[in-house]
Structure formats: structure tokens, C-alpha cells
Design a protein around this motif. Sequence first.
Motif, PDB file in Angstrom:
ATOM      1  N   ASN A 112     -23.094   1.998 -10.954  1.00 43.90           N
ATOM      2  CA  ASN A 112     -23.001   0.545 -11.084  1.00 43.90           C
ATOM      3  C   ASN A 112     -21.918   0.231 -12.106  1.00 43.90           C
ATOM      4  O   ASN A 112     -21.848   0.879 -13.163  1.00 43.90           O
ATOM      5  N   CYS A 113     -21.072  -0.745 -11.822  1.00 43.50           N
ATOM      6  CA  CYS A 113     -20.022  -1.098 -12.765  1.00 43.50           C
ATOM      7  C   CYS A 113     -19.507  -2.512 -12.498  1.00 43.50           C
ATOM      8  O   CYS A 113     -19.796  -3.108 -11.459  1.00 43.50           O
ATOM      9  N   ARG A 114     -18.763  -3.006 -13.437  1.00 45.07           N
ATOM     10  CA  ARG A 114     -18.112  -4.302 -13.307  1.00 45.07           C
ATOM     11  C   ARG A 114     -16.615  -4.037 -13.166  1.00 45.07           C
ATOM     12  O   ARG A 114     -16.032  -3.307 -13.980  1.00 45.07           O
ATOM     13  N   ILE A 115     -16.005  -4.600 -12.127  1.00 46.33           N
ATOM     14  CA  ILE A 115     -14.576  -4.392 -11.867  1.00 46.33           C
ATOM     15  C   ILE A 115     -13.842  -5.721 -11.907  1.00 46.33           C
ATOM     16  O   ILE A 115     -14.248  -6.680 -11.253  1.00 46.33           O
ATOM     17  N   GLU A 116     -12.758  -5.731 -12.657  1.00 51.71           N
ATOM     18  CA  GLU A 116     -11.871  -6.898 -12.657  1.00 51.71           C
ATOM     19  C   GLU A 116     -10.514  -6.458 -12.114  1.00 51.71           C
ATOM     20  O   GLU A 116      -9.904  -5.519 -12.640  1.00 51.71           O
ATOM     21  N   LEU A 117     -10.068  -7.106 -11.043  1.00 47.74           N
ATOM     22  CA  LEU A 117      -8.750  -6.820 -10.483  1.00 47.74           C
ATOM     23  C   LEU A 117      -7.745  -7.704 -11.224  1.00 47.74           C
ATOM     24  O   LEU A 117      -7.515  -8.853 -10.868  1.00 47.74           O
ATOM     25  N   VAL A 118      -7.174  -7.143 -12.272  1.00 48.98           N
ATOM     26  CA  VAL A 118      -6.332  -7.914 -13.192  1.00 48.98           C
ATOM     27  C   VAL A 118      -5.019  -8.324 -12.535  1.00 48.98           C
ATOM     28  O   VAL A 118      -4.570  -9.461 -12.666  1.00 48.98           O
ATOM     29  N   ASP A 119      -4.395  -7.375 -11.823  1.00 50.25           N
ATOM     30  CA  ASP A 119      -3.078  -7.670 -11.251  1.00 50.25           C
ATOM     31  C   ASP A 119      -2.852  -6.822 -10.011  1.00 50.25           C
ATOM     32  O   ASP A 119      -3.406  -5.721  -9.879  1.00 50.25           O
ATOM     33  N   VAL A 120      -2.043  -7.347  -9.096  1.00 53.34           N
ATOM     34  CA  VAL A 120      -1.680  -6.634  -7.870  1.00 53.34           C
ATOM     35  C   VAL A 120      -0.177  -6.775  -7.654  1.00 53.34           C
ATOM     36  O   VAL A 120       0.352  -7.892  -7.631  1.00 53.34           O
ATOM     37  N   THR A 121       0.499  -5.639  -7.559  1.00 53.81           N
ATOM     38  CA  THR A 121       1.920  -5.649  -7.212  1.00 53.81           C
ATOM     39  C   THR A 121       2.015  -5.487  -5.710  1.00 53.81           C
ATOM     40  O   THR A 121       1.699  -4.424  -5.165  1.00 53.81           O
ATOM     41  N   GLU A 122       2.414  -6.532  -5.027  1.00 49.01           N
ATOM     42  CA  GLU A 122       2.436  -6.504  -3.577  1.00 49.01           C
ATOM     43  C   GLU A 122       3.543  -5.595  -3.052  1.00 49.01           C
ATOM     44  O   GLU A 122       4.629  -5.521  -3.618  1.00 49.01           O
ATOM     45  N   GLU A 123       3.241  -4.898  -1.974  1.00 48.89           N
ATOM     46  CA  GLU A 123       4.183  -4.003  -1.328  1.00 48.89           C
ATOM     47  C   GLU A 123       4.335  -4.387   0.140  1.00 48.89           C
ATOM     48  O   GLU A 123       3.524  -5.128   0.693  1.00 48.89           O
ATOM     49  N   GLN A 124       5.369  -3.828   0.774  1.00 54.39           N
ATOM     50  CA  GLN A 124       5.542  -4.031   2.210  1.00 54.39           C
ATOM     51  C   GLN A 124       4.409  -3.353   2.966  1.00 54.39           C
ATOM     52  O   GLN A 124       3.862  -2.336   2.515  1.00 54.39           O
ATOM     53  N   LEU A 125       4.058  -3.887   4.108  1.00 51.44           N
ATOM     54  CA  LEU A 125       3.141  -3.191   4.999  1.00 51.44           C
ATOM     55  C   LEU A 125       3.808  -1.920   5.494  1.00 51.44           C
ATOM     56  O   LEU A 125       5.036  -1.869   5.649  1.00 51.44           O
ATOM     57  N   ILE A 126       3.020  -0.883   5.749  1.00 50.34           N
ATOM     58  CA  ILE A 126       3.579   0.390   6.201  1.00 50.34           C
ATOM     59  C   ILE A 126       4.422   0.205   7.455  1.00 50.34           C
ATOM     60  O   ILE A 126       5.439   0.880   7.643  1.00 50.34           O
ATOM     61  N   SER A 127       4.012  -0.712   8.310  1.00 48.85           N
ATOM     62  CA  SER A 127       4.760  -0.958   9.546  1.00 48.85           C
ATOM     63  C   SER A 127       6.182  -1.440   9.278  1.00 48.85           C
ATOM     64  O   SER A 127       7.052  -1.357  10.156  1.00 48.85           O
ATOM     65  N   ASP A 128       6.431  -1.921   8.044  1.00 50.30           N
ATOM     66  CA  ASP A 128       7.759  -2.417   7.684  1.00 50.30           C
ATOM     67  C   ASP A 128       8.551  -1.417   6.838  1.00 50.30           C
ATOM     68  O   ASP A 128       9.689  -1.700   6.450  1.00 50.30           O
ATOM     69  N   TRP A 129       7.963  -0.259   6.540  1.00 51.11           N
ATOM     70  CA  TRP A 129       8.648   0.725   5.705  1.00 51.11           C
ATOM     71  C   TRP A 129       9.826   1.331   6.457  1.00 51.11           C
ATOM     72  O   TRP A 129       9.783   1.516   7.674  1.00 51.11           O
ATOM     73  N   SER A 130      10.869   1.683   5.722  1.00 47.53           N
ATOM     74  CA  SER A 130      12.007   2.397   6.301  1.00 47.53           C
ATOM     75  C   SER A 130      11.604   3.851   6.544  1.00 47.53           C
ATOM     76  O   SER A 130      10.632   4.348   5.953  1.00 47.53           O
ATOM     77  N   TRP A 131      12.375   4.549   7.387  1.00 48.70           N
ATOM     78  CA  TRP A 131      12.061   5.956   7.649  1.00 48.70           C
ATOM     79  C   TRP A 131      12.178   6.778   6.365  1.00 48.70           C
ATOM     80  O   TRP A 131      11.414   7.725   6.148  1.00 48.70           O
ATOM     81  N   ALA A 132      13.136   6.394   5.489  1.00 47.68           N
ATOM     82  CA  ALA A 132      13.332   7.136   4.243  1.00 47.68           C
ATOM     83  C   ALA A 132      12.108   7.033   3.339  1.00 47.68           C
ATOM     84  O   ALA A 132      11.678   8.015   2.723  1.00 47.68           O
ATOM     85  N   ARG A 133      11.517   5.843   3.288  1.00 48.72           N
ATOM     86  CA  ARG A 133      10.330   5.659   2.453  1.00 48.72           C
ATOM     87  C   ARG A 133       9.134   6.392   3.052  1.00 48.72           C
ATOM     88  O   ARG A 133       8.325   6.973   2.322  1.00 48.72           O
ATOM     89  N   LEU A 134       9.013   6.365   4.358  1.00 52.45           N
ATOM     90  CA  LEU A 134       7.932   7.093   5.022  1.00 52.45           C
ATOM     91  C   LEU A 134       8.058   8.587   4.754  1.00 52.45           C
ATOM     92  O   LEU A 134       7.065   9.266   4.462  1.00 52.45           O
ATOM     93  N   TYR A 135       9.277   9.098   4.826  1.00 54.29           N
ATOM     94  CA  TYR A 135       9.508  10.523   4.576  1.00 54.29           C
ATOM     95  C   TYR A 135       9.192  10.874   3.122  1.00 54.29           C
ATOM     96  O   TYR A 135       8.541  11.882   2.840  1.00 54.29           O
TER      97      TYR A 135
END
Length: 289
Positions: A112-135
Motif C-alpha cells: 500500500n502506498c501513496r503516489i503523486e505524479l509530479v511531472d510528465v515529460t511527453e514523448e512521441q507515440l511509438i508509431s511516430d518514432w523514426s527507424w533510428a530511434r526504434l533501433y
Amino acid sequence: MYRETMISCRRDREIRKTIITPGDYTIVPYEDSRCKIRLTDVHCRNADGVCEMEPTSRIFNNPFDGNVIIGDMDSFVDRDVELILQQMCCGEVCVARLTYKNTHGDLMLDINCRIELVDVTEEQLISDWSWARLYESAVHHKERGVQLVKDKRIVDGFRRFSKALKMLVAIEPVDKNTIDAERAKEIINLRVKLFNNMAHCQLQFEEFGATLDLCSRALKYDPENVKALYRRCIAYIGLLMYEEAWEDIQKALAIDPNDKASIMKANELKPHIEKINKDYAKVIKKMFG
């Protein structure tokens, strides 16, 4: 406080959360998002009462800096926290409960715990990743998997190799206009290494059928890969398919006559092949006198 919601439910595991403070519903974590979290009021128990936390957990053990990359956890507890985070909004505070039981229904771990999601750095969806990033991501998961296997965490290592393979699959079909021949070759070589590594993991649990399939996939891309031939040989032996095993180990020795593991395996197989040949000769003799 909001009503408790079920995040995931299986016979051996339940994950729940109750929102205390809602967050910004337009910002939620997904694969590869960088999250900053704050954990408080952590309590851990089992059937006997208060207990130690799962030792492989990074999130619930010191030192933990509060940073979580979605999809980059290895411990089963940490991966389940990732599931909770993906059901949270930036700024949200919730009470989470993770319950684990064995096949008999006995309580093994309850967190049992308490979680606070303080911040989120948004990223591209995997479907939008370049081949270089996927590799690049595939290489990262493969290297992490190798380390986990060295640490004897075979299941966690296999999961990383599988994830790396999914990244490579996402690159297909290879676009020859953006990926040159050398890069395409690197992608194939990485794929072969992943099949081999996954086969190694399957062998640790004597999953010979799965090992056979993975090695065959590796050999489809690299017919002279000694590791794949050797491991497929072991799989054939486990399935009592000695003639097929002999054929593979002979191919491996033809490619590398000095490979010590292949030499030892050939010597181990030789009595089985001699017996098969002897029995076959008896059959032929009976048939033709």
C-alpha cells in the motif's frame, strides 16, 4: 476521495488505486514517457505480517530518485507501478494497492502506498518514432537484457529481448530510401542476436520447442550462425530428435572446427547416433537377409 478502481486483475495479482487529488487529464504517461513521482506512506506485508520489500524493485528500495521511464522497469512490482502511472494524470495523487498471491490463493505480498505524479515529460507515440530511434531503443533493451541474464534474472532478461524485438518489428518494412544497406545489415544482425538470446533463456527452463523455433528463425537470416546451430542441437536432443541434432552439430563444426562446446556436444551425441545406425542396420538385415 474518489471510488477505488481496478487497474488490473488476475488470479495471482490485483492492482487498485483510489484518486485523492485529480490531475490534468490532458497529460498522461505512455511508452517511454519520463515521469517524476513522489512515494509516501509505503507499507508492505505478507501472510505473516509486516515484511521486507521485493529486493529487485528499484522504485520501492533506496536509493530511488523519483524518476521513472515508462517501459523501462524490470521488477514485476515496478512494472505494475508503471501500469498505475499510465492510468494517472499529471498532478494526480492516489492511494495504490498491489496484492500478490500464490497458486493456492495465499497472500505473498501486499503493498500500500501513496503516489503523486509530479511531472510528465511527453514523448512521441511509438508509431511516430523514426527507424533510428526504434533501433536505438532495441539496442538499449537488448543490452539491459544481457545484464539481467548475467544477474540470473532470466525471465526479466527474456522480457527485455522480446521488447527489443518488437522495436525492430516496428521498423519493418525497411525503407531503402532512408536506411542504407549497412544499416539494414545491422538491423538483421541485431535480430539474429535477439533470437539467440531468447533461445538461451528458453533453454534455461527446458522449453525445447520454443528454443527450436527461435534458433530456426535466427538461422533463416544467418544460416551459418554457430550459436543458433548449437542451441538448436540442444533443443533437438531435448526432444529426442538425435539425427536432427547430429546434423546441426556437424554443420557447426564444419563452420568452426575448433569450437569446444560443439566438439563436446558431438562427442555426447555420438553414442546415440551409433545406436541409431546399428538398429537401422539390423532392420535392413532382417528385411533383405
